[in-house]
Motif scaffolding. Sequence first.
Motif, PDB file in Angstrom:
ATOM      1  N   ASN A  11       0.804  -1.232   0.000  1.00 34.08           N
ATOM      2  CA  ASN A  11       0.000   0.000   0.000  1.00 34.08           C
ATOM      3  C   ASN A  11       0.836   1.281   0.000  1.00 34.08           C
ATOM      4  N   LEU A  12       2.136   1.136   0.145  1.00 27.93           N
ATOM      5  CA  LEU A  12       2.965   2.348   0.181  1.00 27.93           C
ATOM      6  C   LEU A  12       3.163   2.930  -1.218  1.00 27.93           C
ATOM      7  N   ASN A  13       2.832   2.152  -2.256  1.00 27.17           N
ATOM      8  CA  ASN A  13       2.816   2.698  -3.619  1.00 27.17           C
ATOM      9  C   ASN A  13       1.715   3.752  -3.775  1.00 27.17           C
ATOM     10  N   GLU A  17      -2.016   9.702  -2.092  1.00 27.82           N
ATOM     11  CA  GLU A  17      -3.483   9.662  -2.146  1.00 27.82           C
ATOM     12  C   GLU A  17      -4.069   8.838  -0.996  1.00 27.82           C
ATOM     13  N   ARG A  18      -3.234   8.015  -0.353  1.00 31.19           N
ATOM     14  CA  ARG A  18      -3.710   7.135   0.705  1.00 31.19           C
ATOM     15  C   ARG A  18      -3.705   7.870   2.045  1.00 31.19           C
ATOM     16  N   GLU A  19      -4.878   8.045   2.648  1.00 30.88           N
ATOM     17  CA  GLU A  19      -5.005   8.652   3.983  1.00 30.88           C
ATOM     18  C   GLU A  19      -3.963   9.757   4.223  1.00 30.88           C
ATOM     19  N   LEU A  73      13.727  -0.499   5.782  1.00 29.21           N
ATOM     20  CA  LEU A  73      12.511  -1.241   5.471  1.00 29.21           C
ATOM     21  C   LEU A  73      11.274  -0.654   6.139  1.00 29.21           C
ATOM     22  N   ASN A  74      10.316  -0.251   5.298  1.00 36.63           N
ATOM     23  CA  ASN A  74       8.969   0.011   5.798  1.00 36.63           C
ATOM     24  C   ASN A  74       8.117  -1.148   5.310  1.00 36.63           C
ATOM     25  N   ALA A  75       7.832  -2.083   6.188  1.00 36.27           N
ATOM     26  CA  ALA A  75       7.118  -3.300   5.794  1.00 36.27           C
ATOM     27  C   ALA A  75       5.603  -3.105   5.808  1.00 36.27           C
ATOM     28  N   GLY A  76       5.133  -1.864   6.037  1.00 36.51           N
ATOM     29  CA  GLY A  76       3.682  -1.620   6.054  1.00 36.51           C
ATOM     30  C   GLY A  76       3.022  -2.530   7.080  1.00 36.51           C
ATOM     31  N   ALA A  77       1.826  -3.005   6.756  1.00 37.07           N
ATOM     32  CA  ALA A  77       1.067  -3.819   7.715  1.00 37.07           C
ATOM     33  C   ALA A  77       1.742  -5.163   8.010  1.00 37.07           C
ATOM     34  N   TYR A  78       2.623  -5.637   7.112  1.00 36.20           N
ATOM     35  CA  TYR A  78       3.333  -6.894   7.401  1.00 36.20           C
ATOM     36  C   TYR A  78       4.160  -6.788   8.686  1.00 36.20           C
ATOM     37  N   THR A  79       4.542  -5.556   9.012  1.00 40.24           N
ATOM     38  CA  THR A  79       5.279  -5.299  10.256  1.00 40.24           C
ATOM     39  C   THR A  79       4.638  -6.005  11.453  1.00 40.24           C
ATOM     40  N   HIS A  80       3.308  -6.028  11.433  1.00 40.56           N
ATOM     41  CA  HIS A  80       2.578  -6.423  12.634  1.00 40.56           C
ATOM     42  C   HIS A  80       2.305  -7.920  12.725  1.00 40.56           C
ATOM     43  N   TYR A  81       2.537  -8.655  11.610  1.00 39.73           N
ATOM     44  CA  TYR A  81       2.197 -10.091  11.702  1.00 39.73           C
ATOM     45  C   TYR A  81       3.024 -11.025  10.822  1.00 39.73           C
ATOM     46  N   HIS A 100       8.769   3.717   9.886  1.00 38.84           N
ATOM     47  CA  HIS A 100       7.348   4.007   9.650  1.00 38.84           C
ATOM     48  C   HIS A 100       7.165   5.501   9.510  1.00 38.84           C
ATOM     49  N   LEU A 101       6.298   5.870   8.585  1.00 35.60           N
ATOM     50  CA  LEU A 101       5.958   7.292   8.435  1.00 35.60           C
ATOM     51  C   LEU A 101       5.180   7.784   9.648  1.00 35.60           C
ATOM     52  N   SER A 102       4.181   7.014  10.045  1.00 38.11           N
ATOM     53  CA  SER A 102       3.296   7.432  11.136  1.00 38.11           C
ATOM     54  C   SER A 102       3.846   6.965  12.474  1.00 38.11           C
ATOM     55  N   ASN A 103       3.335   7.580  13.534  1.00 37.83           N
ATOM     56  CA  ASN A 103       3.691   7.128  14.877  1.00 37.83           C
ATOM     57  C   ASN A 103       2.797   5.941  15.225  1.00 37.83           C
ATOM     58  N   VAL A 104       3.304   4.747  14.931  1.00 42.25           N
ATOM     59  CA  VAL A 104       2.492   3.530  15.084  1.00 42.25           C
ATOM     60  C   VAL A 104       2.041   3.317  16.531  1.00 42.25           C
ATOM     61  N   ASN A 105       2.754   3.890  17.475  1.00 39.12           N
ATOM     62  CA  ASN A 105       2.382   3.709  18.891  1.00 39.12           C
ATOM     63  C   ASN A 105       1.209   4.572  19.322  1.00 39.12           C
ATOM     64  N   SER A 106       0.836   5.519  18.482  1.00 39.93           N
ATOM     65  CA  SER A 106      -0.284   6.386  18.855  1.00 39.93           C
ATOM     66  C   SER A 106      -1.552   6.009  18.088  1.00 39.93           C
ATOM     67  N   ARG A 107      -1.523   4.864  17.411  1.00 41.03           N
ATOM     68  CA  ARG A 107      -2.649   4.500  16.546  1.00 41.03           C
ATOM     69  C   ARG A 107      -3.368   3.259  17.075  1.00 41.03           C
ATOM     70  N   ASP A 108      -3.938   2.441  16.189  1.00 37.85           N
ATOM     71  CA  ASP A 108      -4.666   1.238  16.614  1.00 37.85           C
ATOM     72  C   ASP A 108      -3.756   0.322  17.428  1.00 37.85           C
TER      73      ASP A 108
HETATM   74  C1  DQA Z   1       3.117   2.184   8.211  1.00 39.51           C
HETATM   75  C2  DQA Z   1       2.317   1.837   9.464  1.00 39.51           C
HETATM   76  C3  DQA Z   1       1.611   0.504   9.302  1.00 39.51           C
HETATM   77  O1  DQA Z   1       0.849   0.205  10.462  1.00 39.51           O
HETATM   78  C4  DQA Z   1       0.666   0.558   8.102  1.00 39.51           C
HETATM   79  O2  DQA Z   1       0.043  -0.701   7.906  1.00 39.51           O
HETATM   80  C5  DQA Z   1       1.330   1.031   6.868  1.00 39.51           C
HETATM   81  C6  DQA Z   1       2.264   2.157   6.962  1.00 39.51           C
HETATM   82  C7  DQA Z   1       3.767   3.591   8.311  1.00 39.51           C
HETATM   83  O3  DQA Z   1       4.663   3.859   7.532  1.00 39.51           O
HETATM   84  O4  DQA Z   1       3.349   4.410   9.126  1.00 39.51           O
HETATM   85  O5  DQA Z   1       1.065   0.562   5.775  1.00 39.51           O
HETATM   86  O6  DQA Z   1       4.174   1.240   8.068  1.00 39.51           O
END
Ligand code: DQA
Length: 148
Positions: A11-13, A17-19, A73-81, A100-108
């Motif tokens: 999804n990083l492609n 436009e994504r969120e 490496l930004n593994a996107g959602a694969y990071t989590h599982y 990660h671009l976002s602060n993953v600790n402040s999210r879901d």
């Molecule tokens: C992300 C955070 C992940 O939780 C999410 O699934 C992403 C992007 C980030 O860069 O903030 O795809 O890795």
Amino acid sequence: MKKILIMNGPNLNLLGEREPNIYGSETLNSINDMLDEKAREMGFEPIFFQSNSEGGLIDRLHESRLDCAGVILNAGAYTHYSYAIRDAISAIRIPVVEVHLSNVNSRDDFRKNSVIAPVCRGTIAGFGSYSYVLALYALDNILGGCHD
Ligand code: DQA
């Protein structure tokens, strides 16, 4: 010049436009152009790779052990599982910096756990595209500077 792999997962492609409220308005191409310049200033030769599939990411990680000194490496959602990506990182042994671009600790809640973090050299999250720049500095530091 030392080659480094700058790798993005699912999804990083769609960055730009994504969120955009979470991930910003820069596209992956514009981020990669900025990183290309910064990496070369540091004496690295960056290789860019994005895949939406787990196998594609794993194959490129395997290959990187033959041609790269380190990985961002930004593994996107694969990071989590993805234990498969975690095992690939363990297998290759070159340093991998998790980004990660976002602060993953402040999210879901599910984003608070990274199954790859224990096998990465470190994690940088929450600074938008600057997270990747910080990861470049980290790799430069780990690999000892001057990569000519
Ligand atoms: C992300 C955070 C992940 O939780 C999410 O699934 C992403 C992007 C980030 O860069 O903030 O795809 O890795």
